[in-house]
Design a protein around this motif. Structure first.
Motif, PDB file in Angstrom:
ATOM      1  N   THR A   1     -38.301 141.893  32.190  1.00 16.33           N
ATOM      2  CA  THR A   1     -36.910 142.286  31.974  1.00 16.33           C
ATOM      3  C   THR A   1     -36.119 141.074  31.489  1.00 16.33           C
ATOM      4  O   THR A   1     -36.402 139.935  31.869  1.00 16.33           O
ATOM      5  N   GLU A   2     -35.117 141.349  30.663  1.00  9.00           N
ATOM      6  CA  GLU A   2     -34.264 140.280  30.162  1.00  9.00           C
ATOM      7  C   GLU A   2     -33.372 139.780  31.287  1.00  9.00           C
ATOM      8  O   GLU A   2     -32.754 140.562  31.997  1.00  9.00           O
ATOM      9  N   VAL A   3     -33.319 138.461  31.410  1.00 11.34           N
ATOM     10  CA  VAL A   3     -32.517 137.841  32.461  1.00 11.34           C
ATOM     11  C   VAL A   3     -31.299 137.133  31.879  1.00 11.34           C
ATOM     12  O   VAL A   3     -30.211 137.219  32.430  1.00 11.34           O
ATOM     13  N   GLU A   4     -31.495 136.434  30.754  1.00 10.77           N
ATOM     14  CA  GLU A   4     -30.377 135.685  30.183  1.00 10.77           C
ATOM     15  C   GLU A   4     -30.670 135.331  28.729  1.00 10.77           C
ATOM     16  O   GLU A   4     -31.816 135.375  28.296  1.00 10.77           O
ATOM     17  N   ARG A   5     -29.599 135.006  28.027  1.00 10.17           N
ATOM     18  CA  ARG A   5     -29.698 134.523  26.654  1.00 10.17           C
ATOM     19  C   ARG A   5     -29.157 133.105  26.613  1.00 10.17           C
ATOM     20  O   ARG A   5     -28.169 132.797  27.265  1.00 10.17           O
ATOM     21  N   ALA A   6     -29.816 132.292  25.818  1.00  9.97           N
ATOM     22  CA  ALA A   6     -29.391 130.902  25.686  1.00  9.97           C
ATOM     23  C   ALA A   6     -29.129 130.616  24.218  1.00  9.97           C
ATOM     24  O   ALA A   6     -30.006 130.810  23.371  1.00  9.97           O
ATOM     25  N   ALA A   7     -27.920 130.158  23.931  1.00  6.35           N
ATOM     26  CA  ALA A   7     -27.577 129.781  22.562  1.00  6.35           C
ATOM     27  C   ALA A   7     -28.458 128.611  22.142  1.00  6.35           C
ATOM     28  O   ALA A   7     -28.754 127.717  22.935  1.00  6.35           O
ATOM     29  N   ASN A   8     -28.877 128.633  20.899  1.00 10.82           N
ATOM     30  CA  ASN A   8     -29.807 127.624  20.409  1.00 10.82           C
ATOM     31  C   ASN A   8     -29.412 127.177  18.999  1.00 10.82           C
ATOM     32  O   ASN A   8     -30.264 126.852  18.193  1.00 10.82           O
ATOM     33  N   ALA A   9     -28.111 127.202  18.710  1.00  9.91           N
ATOM     34  CA  ALA A   9     -27.621 126.875  17.363  1.00  9.91           C
ATOM     35  C   ALA A   9     -28.155 125.519  16.919  1.00  9.91           C
ATOM     36  O   ALA A   9     -28.257 124.603  17.731  1.00  9.91           O
ATOM     37  N   PRO A  10     -28.548 125.409  15.694  1.00 12.83           N
ATOM     38  CA  PRO A  10     -28.388 126.338  14.578  1.00 12.83           C
ATOM     39  C   PRO A  10     -29.529 127.365  14.468  1.00 12.83           C
ATOM     40  O   PRO A  10     -29.586 128.121  13.514  1.00 12.83           O
ATOM     41  N   TRP A  11     -30.402 127.396  15.431  1.00  9.80           N
ATOM     42  CA  TRP A  11     -31.565 128.285  15.408  1.00  9.80           C
ATOM     43  C   TRP A  11     -31.232 129.609  16.099  1.00  9.80           C
ATOM     44  O   TRP A  11     -30.207 129.718  16.774  1.00  9.80           O
ATOM     45  N   PRO A  12     -32.111 130.590  15.987  1.00 10.22           N
ATOM     46  CA  PRO A  12     -31.872 131.848  16.715  1.00 10.22           C
ATOM     47  C   PRO A  12     -31.812 131.604  18.221  1.00 10.22           C
ATOM     48  O   PRO A  12     -32.445 130.673  18.747  1.00 10.22           O
ATOM     49  N   ASP A  13     -31.059 132.432  18.916  1.00 13.85           N
ATOM     50  CA  ASP A  13     -30.936 132.312  20.372  1.00 13.85           C
ATOM     51  C   ASP A  13     -32.273 132.560  21.053  1.00 13.85           C
ATOM     52  O   ASP A  13     -33.147 133.259  20.527  1.00 13.85           O
ATOM     53  N   ASP A  14     -32.422 131.992  22.239  1.00  8.21           N
ATOM     54  CA  ASP A  14     -33.583 132.241  23.085  1.00  8.21           C
ATOM     55  C   ASP A  14     -33.214 133.312  24.103  1.00  8.21           C
ATOM     56  O   ASP A  14     -32.122 133.278  24.681  1.00  8.21           O
ATOM     57  N   ILE A  15     -34.109 134.237  24.333  1.00  8.67           N
ATOM     58  CA  ILE A  15     -33.912 135.273  25.336  1.00  8.67           C
ATOM     59  C   ILE A  15     -34.957 135.054  26.427  1.00  8.67           C
ATOM     60  O   ILE A  15     -36.162 135.091  26.170  1.00  8.67           O
ATOM     61  N   TRP A  16     -34.483 134.791  27.654  1.00  7.30           N
ATOM     62  CA  TRP A  16     -35.377 134.587  28.785  1.00  7.30           C
ATOM     63  C   TRP A  16     -35.730 135.935  29.407  1.00  7.30           C
ATOM     64  O   TRP A  16     -34.840 136.737  29.716  1.00  7.30           O
ATOM     65  N   LEU A  17     -37.012 136.155  29.601  1.00 11.29           N
ATOM     66  CA  LEU A  17     -37.526 137.346  30.259  1.00 11.29           C
ATOM     67  C   LEU A  17     -38.285 136.930  31.512  1.00 11.29           C
ATOM     68  O   LEU A  17     -38.854 135.840  31.578  1.00 11.29           O
ATOM     69  N   ARG A  18     -38.314 137.824  32.491  1.00 15.10           N
ATOM     70  CA  ARG A  18     -38.952 137.536  33.783  1.00 15.10           C
ATOM     71  C   ARG A  18     -39.727 138.766  34.234  1.00 15.10           C
ATOM     72  O   ARG A  18     -39.258 139.898  34.082  1.00 15.10           O
ATOM     73  N   LYS A  19     -40.883 138.501  34.815  1.00 12.53           N
ATOM     74  CA  LYS A  19     -41.689 139.564  35.418  1.00 12.53           C
ATOM     75  C   LYS A  19     -42.004 139.176  36.856  1.00 12.53           C
ATOM     76  O   LYS A  19     -42.610 138.124  37.096  1.00 12.53           O
ATOM     77  N   SER A  20     -41.589 140.009  37.783  1.00  8.47           N
ATOM     78  CA  SER A  20     -41.900 139.761  39.180  1.00  8.47           C
ATOM     79  C   SER A  20     -43.366 140.085  39.422  1.00  8.47           C
ATOM     80  O   SER A  20     -43.855 141.141  39.028  1.00  8.47           O
ATOM     81  N   LEU A  21     -44.056 139.154  40.058  1.00  5.82           N
ATOM     82  CA  LEU A  21     -45.472 139.351  40.365  1.00  5.82           C
ATOM     83  C   LEU A  21     -45.692 139.584  41.855  1.00  5.82           C
ATOM     84  O   LEU A  21     -46.824 139.825  42.266  1.00  5.82           O
ATOM     85  N   GLY A  22     -44.629 139.447  42.650  1.00  8.83           N
ATOM     86  CA  GLY A  22     -44.744 139.704  44.073  1.00  8.83           C
ATOM     87  C   GLY A  22     -45.495 138.640  44.841  1.00  8.83           C
ATOM     88  O   GLY A  22     -45.782 138.813  46.021  1.00  8.83           O
ATOM     89  N   ILE A  23     -45.797 137.533  44.212  1.00 10.86           N
ATOM     90  CA  ILE A  23     -46.529 136.450  44.869  1.00 10.86           C
ATOM     91  C   ILE A  23     -45.551 135.613  45.667  1.00 10.86           C
ATOM     92  O   ILE A  23     -44.638 135.023  45.114  1.00 10.86           O
ATOM     93  N   GLY A  24     -45.714 135.574  46.949  1.00 10.46           N
ATOM     94  CA  GLY A  24     -44.850 134.750  47.793  1.00 10.46           C
ATOM     95  C   GLY A  24     -43.436 135.254  47.932  1.00 10.46           C
ATOM     96  O   GLY A  24     -42.585 134.552  48.454  1.00 10.46           O
ATOM     97  N   GLU A  25     -43.156 136.436  47.422  1.00  9.04           N
ATOM     98  CA  GLU A  25     -41.805 136.986  47.544  1.00  9.04           C
ATOM     99  C   GLU A  25     -41.700 137.800  48.820  1.00  9.04           C
ATOM    100  O   GLU A  25     -42.651 138.421  49.258  1.00  9.04           O
ATOM    101  N   VAL A  26     -40.503 137.777  49.401  1.00  8.69           N
ATOM    102  CA  VAL A  26     -40.266 138.517  50.639  1.00  8.69           C
ATOM    103  C   VAL A  26     -39.542 139.803  50.326  1.00  8.69           C
ATOM    104  O   VAL A  26     -38.709 139.889  49.496  1.00  8.69           O
TER     105      VAL A  26
END
Length: 164
Positions: free
Chosen positions: A139-164
């Protein structure tokens, strides 16, 4: 088509990784921003880059007929004080896409994750990759401006490892 083997990358793969980049980067990124595609090849797909990268983080290659046809890797980063395990690369040669290799490479990287989630960035405009990752549970978590290049889109997948 020949069988595709996944295995840990070695320094002997550096030339094959460069050839993979020359095949995949222009077709993936030139339609978004040709200068950015060239920057990627010049900075992140060079023999020197791969030699250093292989020494500090695990890489998995997909090999067919003794050729590198895919790669994925995993490495740490810190974003605003948060440690993240990031898949920095997942690429499959255009001639081998649609055969499940990307899904297999992703699975190999997920098995190496020790934290609760796997992170990655996609370049804004790389809709094919974003769609693939969403289909794999990211799932998309955040966008980071990267001018003059295209923006970066951070995605995250929960794997349930060590999560409560």
């Amino acid at each position: 088509m020949a069988e595709v083997l996944l295995r840990p990358a070695t320094p002997d793969d550096v030339a094959g990784l460069r050839r993979l980049g020359e095949a995949v980067v222009p077709t993936t990124y030139a339609p978004i921003d040709a200068a950015y595609a060239q920057r990627m090849l010049d900075e992140w797909w060079t023999p020197d880059f791969f030699t250093a990268s292989l020494a500090r983080m695990p890489h998995v290659v997909a090999e067919s007929d003794d050729e590198v046809v895919g790669v994925a890797n995993l490495g740490p980063t810190q974003v605003r004080g948060e440690e993240r395990e990031v898949m920095w690369k997942l690429y499959v040669h255009p001639d081998h896409q649609g055969r499940g290799i990307g899904t297999r490479l992703l699975g190999a990287v997920e098995q190496q994750v020790r934290a609760g989630a796997l992170w990655l960035e996609v370049v804004d405009g790389n809709d094919a990759a974003a769609g693939f990752y969403r289909s794999q549970g990211f799932t998309e978590v955040e966008r980071a401006a990267n001018a003059p290049w295209p923006d970066d889109i951070w995605l995250r997948k929960s794997l349930g490892i060590g999560e409560v």
